[in-house]
Scaffold this active site. Structure first.
Site, PDB file in Angstrom:
ATOM      1  N   ARG A  31     -95.107  84.368 -16.970  1.00 53.69           N
ATOM      2  CA  ARG A  31     -94.165  84.033 -16.902  1.00 53.69           C
ATOM      3  C   ARG A  31     -94.537  83.577 -15.728  1.00 53.69           C
ATOM      4  NH1 ARG A  31     -89.823  87.432 -16.069  1.00 53.69           N
ATOM      5  NH2 ARG A  31     -90.428  87.723 -13.467  1.00 53.69           N
TER       6      ARG A  31
ATOM      7  N   TYR B 240     -83.392  58.913  -8.802  1.00 53.76           N
ATOM      8  CA  TYR B 240     -83.088  59.255 -10.259  1.00 53.76           C
ATOM      9  C   TYR B 240     -82.058  59.409 -10.351  1.00 53.76           C
ATOM     10  CZ  TYR B 240     -83.293  61.253 -15.045  1.00 53.76           C
ATOM     11  OH  TYR B 240     -82.588  62.272 -15.597  1.00 53.76           O
TER      12      TYR B 240
ATOM     13  N   ASP C  25     -90.765  61.756  -4.505  1.00 53.12           N
ATOM     14  CA  ASP C  25     -90.524  61.997  -6.028  1.00 53.12           C
ATOM     15  C   ASP C  25     -91.700  60.898  -6.253  1.00 53.12           C
ATOM     16  OD1 ASP C  25     -90.876  61.458  -8.395  1.00 53.12           O
ATOM     17  OD2 ASP C  25     -88.748  61.932  -8.686  1.00 53.12           O
TER      18      ASP C  25
ATOM     19  N   LYS D 280     -94.019  62.179 -17.632  1.00 54.21           N
ATOM     20  CA  LYS D 280     -93.888  60.590 -18.092  1.00 54.21           C
ATOM     21  C   LYS D 280     -95.729  60.098 -17.666  1.00 54.21           C
ATOM     22  CE  LYS D 280     -89.453  60.170 -17.904  1.00 54.21           C
ATOM     23  NZ  LYS D 280     -88.806  61.641 -16.991  1.00 54.21           N
TER      24      LYS D 280
HETATM   25  N1  PLP Z   1     -87.463  62.320 -10.478  1.00 54.92           N
HETATM   26  C1  PLP Z   1     -87.895  60.772 -11.602  1.00 54.92           C
HETATM   27  C2  PLP Z   1     -88.080  59.406 -11.181  1.00 54.92           C
HETATM   28  C3  PLP Z   1     -86.987  60.562 -13.280  1.00 54.92           C
HETATM   29  O1  PLP Z   1     -88.021  58.917 -13.092  1.00 54.92           O
HETATM   30  C4  PLP Z   1     -87.247  61.674 -13.407  1.00 54.92           C
HETATM   31  C5  PLP Z   1     -87.281  61.607 -15.556  1.00 54.92           C
HETATM   32  O2  PLP Z   1     -86.343  60.547 -15.914  1.00 54.92           O
HETATM   33  C6  PLP Z   1     -86.795  62.993 -12.649  1.00 54.92           C
HETATM   34  C7  PLP Z   1     -87.677  63.164 -11.869  1.00 54.92           C
HETATM   35  C8  PLP Z   1     -86.719  64.114 -14.286  1.00 54.92           C
HETATM   36  O3  PLP Z   1     -87.794  64.565 -14.981  1.00 54.92           O
HETATM   37  P1  PLP Z   1     -87.185  64.883 -16.209  1.00 54.92           P
HETATM   38  O4  PLP Z   1     -86.829  64.395 -16.974  1.00 54.92           O
HETATM   39  O5  PLP Z   1     -88.595  65.686 -16.851  1.00 54.92           O
HETATM   40  O6  PLP Z   1     -86.486  66.629 -15.568  1.00 54.92           O
END
Ligand code: PLP
Length: 380
Positions: free
Chosen positions: A48, A100, A172, A197
């Site tokens: 961890r 998101y 992000d 992604k």
């Molecule tokens: N940020 C963006 C722009 C996203 O599209 C997503 C998920 O679709 C996330 C963060 C969150 O990621 P996760 O689904 O891996 O928790």
């Protein structure tokens, strides 16, 4: 000799196995590591806290994004959770009003519990930014291009405003990946990703990462929170993501090429109302995107003029599914899928209409993707 980015990615950890000389780095699944003596402690004791496979991925991501270090997390939401733990109840946070859906939910829910003070802002409107920055935020978040309407925030401008206010800018960078947007070079202090992604790129891992530009203390604080919250990424997921990373450049290049053709095709189709793709000259963020990005990416959204059910039922190549950034093309209905947790009012404000569809374009043959969309649009 410093290697070029593409070479570093392909070669991350290659030929470093001390035990058998395996070309590919091995995966260390062990939860714990033997200590030679209380006075002889190595780098690894408990997974961890630190794990060699996670460290391998962390090093590759830090190098790719151009930062000094990286905390690998169990998801993109884990990455955001980690960053938000840097804040206290008196700290003011700015977050984009159209990010998101689950990020929006988390910002709002933690602010309601008084973890920090929150203001949702319009990161694409200079007048709104002038007004917002009269207050002094401790942390400012941008998501550019935004999910799902692909708005473009000017990272360098917002970085300047944030630093003048004494705060940290967090970006992000999920939608483009560091291959197409170097948000730390543009002025952000922290970059984060859903590695689920484009970085992993094969829709078979849920993961995240937080990369710090240059502040060693900040990096150590994030590692400490990652260890203490237990938001760490697993060795297996780290191994898979490192494997996916090696082909990032070829995947993104092919997917982006497909997307440019699809954006033009949709833009001209009579069953399409509006296309949201920064590569189109008509897109309001086109000029900034051209300036700050190395490409326009493989995500786009459009508003359908026609019957949604008939359109979706007719598709045979695109899969109706959440997520994005894989080798396969996906279609998503944000209002009822990825952005449902925002609530109707916030969705309306963010421009997430009921006829909006988001496409994540994969690396299939372009003719099959166009044929699929054309057939479905004609049926809509
Ligand atoms: N940020 C963006 C722009 C996203 O599209 C997503 C998920 O679709 C996330 C963060 C969150 O990621 P996760 O689904 O891996 O928790």
């Amino acid at each position: 000799m410093a290697k070029r980015r593409r070479t570093s990615l392909v070669r991350a950890g290659v030929g470093t196995d001390p035990a058998y000389g395996s070309v590919m780095p091995p995966i260390y699944l062990s939860s714990t590591f033997q200590i030679d003596g209380l006075d002889k402690r190595g780098n690894y004791e408990y997974s961890r806290t630190r794990n060699p496979t996670r460290d391998e991925l962390s090093g590759a991501l830090a190098e790719l994004e151009g930062g000094i270090g990286c905390a690998v997390t169990s998801s993109g939401m884990g990455a955001l959770t980690l960053i938000l733990h840097l804040l206290g109840p008196d700290d003011l946070v700015f977050a984009p009003y159209d990010c998101y859906g689950r990020s929006y939910w988390l910002f709002r829910a933690l602010a309601e519990k008084k973890h920090f003070k929150l203001k949702f802002i319009d990161t694409y409107d200079n007048d709104a930014l002038d007004e917002a920055f009269k207050e002094k935020p401790k942390m400012v978040f941008v998501e550019t291009p935004s999910n799902p309407v692909m708005r473009i925030a000017d990272i360098a401008d917002i970085a300047k405003r944030t630093h003048d206010a004494g705060g940290l800018l967090v970006c992000d960078n999920t939608f483009l990946s560091p291959m197409l947007q170097r948000c730390l070079d543009l002025g952000a202090d922290i970059a984060y990703h859903s590695t689920t992604k484009f970085l992993n790129g094969h829709s078979d891992v849920v993961g995240g990462a937080v990369i710090v530009k240059d502040d060693e203390e900040l990096m150590q604080e994030l590692h400490l929170w990652n260890n203490s919250l237990g938001t760490i990424g697993s060795p297996f997921d780290s191994y898979m993501t490192l494997r996916g990373l090696r082909t990032l450049e070829v995947r993104v290049t092919r997917a982006q090429g497909n997307t440019e053709i699809i954006a033009d095709f949709l833009d001209k189709h009579y069953k399409v109302e509006t296309v949201f793709y920064p590569g189109l000259e008509s897109h309001p963020g086109h000029e900034i995107a051209k300036e700050q990005q190395d490409g326009f990416g493989a995500m786009l959204s459009f508003e359908l003029k026609g019957d949604l059910d008939a359109f979706l039922k007719k598709l045979g190549v695109f899969s109706l599914a959440q997520s994005l950034g894989g080798t396969e093309s996906l279609i998503n209905h944000p209002a009822s899928m990825t952005h449902v947790s925002m609530g109707a009012e916030a969705r309306a404000k963010a421009g997430v209409t009921d006829n909006l569809l988001r496409l994540s374009i994969g690396i299939e043959h372009i003719d099959d993707l166009i044929d699929d969309l054309e057939g479905a649009l004609n049926a809509a």
